[in-house]
Design an enzyme around this catalytic site. Structure first.
Site, PDB file in Angstrom:
ATOM      1  N   SER A 155       0.865  -1.169  -0.127  1.00  0.00           N
ATOM      2  CA  SER A 155       0.141   0.140  -0.018  1.00  0.00           C
ATOM      3  C   SER A 155       0.726   1.263   0.061  1.00  0.00           C
ATOM      4  O   SER A 155       2.138   1.112   0.287  1.00  0.00           O
ATOM      5  CB  SER A 155      -0.943  -0.038   1.430  1.00  0.00           C
ATOM      6  OG  SER A 155      -1.427   1.312   1.566  1.00  0.00           O
ATOM      7  N   TYR A 168      -1.602  -1.369  10.227  1.00  0.00           N
ATOM      8  CA  TYR A 168      -1.815  -1.485   8.805  1.00  0.00           C
ATOM      9  C   TYR A 168      -0.741  -0.979   8.168  1.00  0.00           C
ATOM     10  O   TYR A 168       0.003  -1.890   7.468  1.00  0.00           O
ATOM     11  CB  TYR A 168      -3.069  -1.039   8.242  1.00  0.00           C
ATOM     12  CG  TYR A 168      -3.227  -1.067   7.111  1.00  0.00           C
ATOM     13  CD1 TYR A 168      -3.937  -2.057   6.288  1.00  0.00           C
ATOM     14  CD2 TYR A 168      -3.137   0.005   6.154  1.00  0.00           C
ATOM     15  CE1 TYR A 168      -4.264  -2.676   5.237  1.00  0.00           C
ATOM     16  CE2 TYR A 168      -3.363  -0.344   4.614  1.00  0.00           C
ATOM     17  CZ  TYR A 168      -3.816  -1.328   4.195  1.00  0.00           C
ATOM     18  OH  TYR A 168      -3.957  -1.537   2.788  1.00  0.00           O
TER      19      TYR A 168
END
Ligand code: NDP
Length: 248
Positions: A155, A168
């Protein structure tokens, strides 16, 4: 090679066996169907069996190679579960040509100061430790392929530590690291290439949870980002390893 606009030949994945985690929803469900539509036998891995069955039915009714469902909860699975996974896949398929680590947990969007330990542990377990255990267990099966591809999912927040992304973001930094370490270990001694894909903003349940105020119609759908997935999964990417690439 402009891999974001890669145009795959229809038989790109014919004869290949490809496992996809988080194949029940979002990017994983579309990736599994896309791989099947280019000839692969896909192993649909995930925890919510009715959703996996829907993907299975879509593949079967389209007339693509018959898939398989492999139920697994990445939060709870033990090392023994991954050893059993190796045994069952070896017995059924004899080899593995592709492994897309796609499943992911978002966790909380909150400052580190408020971050719950239990959420931290869950996110790191699913997004990092499960990937490690599955990769370790399945490497000997990937070695049985003439040309295998492992794809991790990263990401933008796995490259720049943006505020409030907590475990995350940290898990995605770790995923990038795992991909590099493994790629460098295997380069020159194995037919396995290892790369990361950053999907970019994509219209899924996770994206809607992370950005509740965003108008979903303004972002890409999973189908739009498949060219890079196909490129890295198929043999046209032979020799490409240790890269982290953007799908859009
Ligand atoms: P979704 O929430 O749509 O899908 C996530 C998938 O992971 C689901 O299939 C879900 O299963 C599965 N999953 C989650 N936790 C577990 C678990 N404990 N055990 C087994 N399976 C689990 O997310 P996306 O499709 O958006 O995300 C796919 C990947 O792309 C993730 O790694 C995400 O971090 C990454 N990503 C996504 C972006 C985006 O904009 N969408 C941007 C950047 C990266 P179930 O259906 O059972 O919940």
């Amino acid at each position: 090679m402009d891999s974001q606009n890669y145009s795959a030949p229809q038989d790109l994945l014919t004869g290949k066996v490809i496992a996809v985690t988080g194949a029940s929803d979002g990017i994983g469900a579309v990736a599994a169907k896309t791989f099947a539509s280019f000839g692969a036998t896909v192993i649909l891995m995930g925890r919510t069996v009715p959703k996996l069955e829907k993907v299975y039915d879509d593949i079967e009714s389209a007339g693509w190679p018959q898939p398989a469902i492999y139920p697994i909860c990445l939060e709870g699975a033990s090392e023994k579960d991954y050893e059993d996974m190796y045994d069952r896949l070896e017995e059924t398929f004899g080899k593995l040509d592709g492994l897309l680590h796609n499943a992911g947990e978002l966790g909380q969007r909150t400052p580190i100061a408020n971050y719950k330990l239990s959420t931290w542990q869950k996110v790191l377990q699913v997004n990092v430790t499960a990937e490690f255990m599955m990769t370790k267990a399945l490497l000997p099966l990937l070695e049985k392929s003439d040309s295998a591809s492992i794809i991790f999912t990263t990401s933008g927040v796995g490259r720049v530590g943006k505020p409030f992304w907590g475990a995350y973001a940290i898990s995605k930094f770790a995923t990038e690291g795992m991909s590099q370490v493994l790629a460098n270990e295997l380069e020159g001694i194995s037919n396995i290439r290892v790369n990361c894909i950053n999907p970019g903003a994509t219209r899924t349940r996770m994206r809607a949870t992370a950005f509740p105020a965003e108008d979903p119609s303004t972002i890409k759908i999973p189908e739009d980002i498949m060219p890079l997935y196909l490129y890295l999964m198929g043999n046209d990417s032979e020799g490409i390893t240790g890269q982290s690439m953007d799908a859009q």
